[in-house]
Scaffold this motif. Structure first.
Motif, short mmCIF file in Angstrom:
data_model
loop_
_atom_site.label_atom_id
_atom_site.label_comp_id
_atom_site.label_asym_id
_atom_site.label_seq_id
_atom_site.Cartn_x
_atom_site.Cartn_y
_atom_site.Cartn_z
N GLY A 16 -10.63 3.21 -7.30
CA GLY A 16 -10.03 1.92 -6.96
C GLY A 16 -10.32 0.84 -7.98
N GLU A 17 -11.42 0.99 -8.70
CA GLU A 17 -11.78 -0.05 -9.67
C GLU A 17 -10.82 -0.09 -10.87
OE1 GLU A 17 -15.91 0.43 -10.66
OE2 GLU A 17 -16.41 0.64 -8.54
N VAL A 18 -10.21 1.02 -11.16
CA VAL A 18 -9.31 1.05 -12.32
C VAL A 18 -7.82 1.01 -11.94
CG1 VAL A 18 -10.95 2.19 -13.85
CG2 VAL A 18 -9.38 3.57 -12.46
N VAL A 19 -7.55 0.90 -10.66
CA VAL A 19 -6.16 0.87 -10.20
C VAL A 19 -5.83 -0.56 -9.78
CG1 VAL A 19 -4.57 1.78 -8.46
CG2 VAL A 19 -6.34 3.26 -9.40
N SER A 20 -4.67 -1.03 -10.21
CA SER A 20 -4.31 -2.42 -9.87
C SER A 20 -3.97 -2.51 -8.39
CB SER A 20 -3.10 -2.86 -10.70
OG SER A 20 -1.93 -2.25 -10.20
N ASP A 21 -4.00 -3.73 -7.87
CA ASP A 21 -3.68 -3.94 -6.46
C ASP A 21 -2.27 -3.44 -6.14
OD1 ASP A 21 -6.11 -4.89 -5.82
OD2 ASP A 21 -5.54 -7.01 -5.76
N GLU A 22 -1.35 -3.72 -7.05
CA GLU A 22 0.02 -3.30 -6.79
C GLU A 22 0.13 -1.77 -6.76
OE1 GLU A 22 3.06 -4.82 -9.35
OE2 GLU A 22 4.59 -3.63 -8.32
N GLN A 23 -0.55 -1.12 -7.69
CA GLN A 23 -0.52 0.35 -7.70
C GLN A 23 -1.13 0.90 -6.41
OE1 GLN A 23 -2.61 0.70 -11.46
NE2 GLN A 23 -0.81 1.64 -12.42
N LYS A 24 -2.18 0.25 -5.95
CA LYS A 24 -2.82 0.71 -4.72
C LYS A 24 -1.85 0.59 -3.55
CE LYS A 24 -7.50 -0.77 -5.77
NZ LYS A 24 -8.51 -1.78 -5.48
N ARG A 25 -1.17 -0.55 -3.46
CA ARG A 25 -0.25 -0.77 -2.34
C ARG A 25 0.87 0.27 -2.36
NH1 ARG A 25 2.19 -5.33 -3.22
NH2 ARG A 25 1.01 -6.11 -4.98
N ARG A 26 1.42 0.52 -3.53
CA ARG A 26 2.50 1.49 -3.64
C ARG A 26 1.99 2.92 -3.38
NH1 ARG A 26 7.03 -0.88 -5.49
NH2 ARG A 26 6.70 -2.98 -6.27
N GLY A 27 0.77 3.13 -3.80
CA GLY A 27 0.18 4.47 -3.67
C GLY A 27 -0.07 4.91 -2.24
N VAL A 28 -0.19 3.98 -1.33
CA VAL A 28 -0.45 4.38 0.06
C VAL A 28 0.84 4.60 0.86
CG1 VAL A 28 -2.72 3.29 0.20
CG2 VAL A 28 -0.71 2.02 0.96
N LEU A 29 1.98 4.31 0.24
CA LEU A 29 3.25 4.44 0.97
C LEU A 29 3.45 5.84 1.58
CD1 LEU A 29 6.03 2.58 -1.05
CD2 LEU A 29 5.29 2.13 1.28
#
Ligand code: FES
Length: 160
Positions: free
Chosen positions: A16-29
């Motif tokens: 999570g430290e190297v993933v942007s917030d936006e990538q995280k949000r899209r990644g949980v879809l």
């Protein structure tokens, strides 16, 4: 699924430290789609709207992501998924008659769900059991060498 309970950060751990917030949000879809579909048997519109708001992702993109995958559904599905094989071997051995019989018995056309939600009728190109043609699958079960008697049994079981 309660969209409010969706915790975006918990899916990433150390990475999570190297993933942007936006990538995280899209990644949980996809994970969210799976949970929603498991609970409702399809992806209800209100749940997708809530998900879009929670993740701050436009609804059109949420739909775009879900529709990319064939196994997410936007309409309610039946308790039983009956899939008629219409591949060459099954076609030659009477698949169209099997399909017609199921359509007639349940008042549906291919791709539809019976009004009582007892079943959804689908077709597939080949299930890899051509030697058993004609073949249908009922949920996870493959039923081959279909005869009128086997068809009757399948229909009765679904109508129970
Ligand atoms: S064509 Fe029906 S199982 Fe292959």
């Amino acid at each position: 699924m309660k969209i409010d309970e969706l915790n975006v950060d918990e899916h990433y751990g150390e990475i999570g430290e190297v993933v942007s917030d936006e990538q995280k949000r899209r990644g949980v879809l996809i994970h969210a789609f799976q949970k929603i579909q498991k609970e409702h048997n399809y992806l209800p519109e209100d749940q997708l709207k809530e998900l879009s708001e929670k993740l701050n992702i436009p609804l059109s993109e949420v739909y775009g992501a879900a529709s990319f995958y064939k196994h997410f559904y936007f309409k309610p599905r039946g308790k039983n998924i009956v899939c008629v094989c219409v591949g060459t071997a099954c076609h030659v051995r009477g698949a169209s008659k099997v399909l017609e019989k199921l359509e007639e018995e349940f008042g549906v056309k291919e791709g539809e769900t019976a009004p009582d939600k007892s079943m959804t009728l689908e077709t597939v190109g080949c299930v890899g059991c051509c030697g058993l043609a004609p073949v249908v699958t009922v949920n996870e079960e493959v039923v081959g060498e279909l005869t009128p008697h086997k068809m009757k049994e399948i229909i009765e079981k679904i109508k129970e």
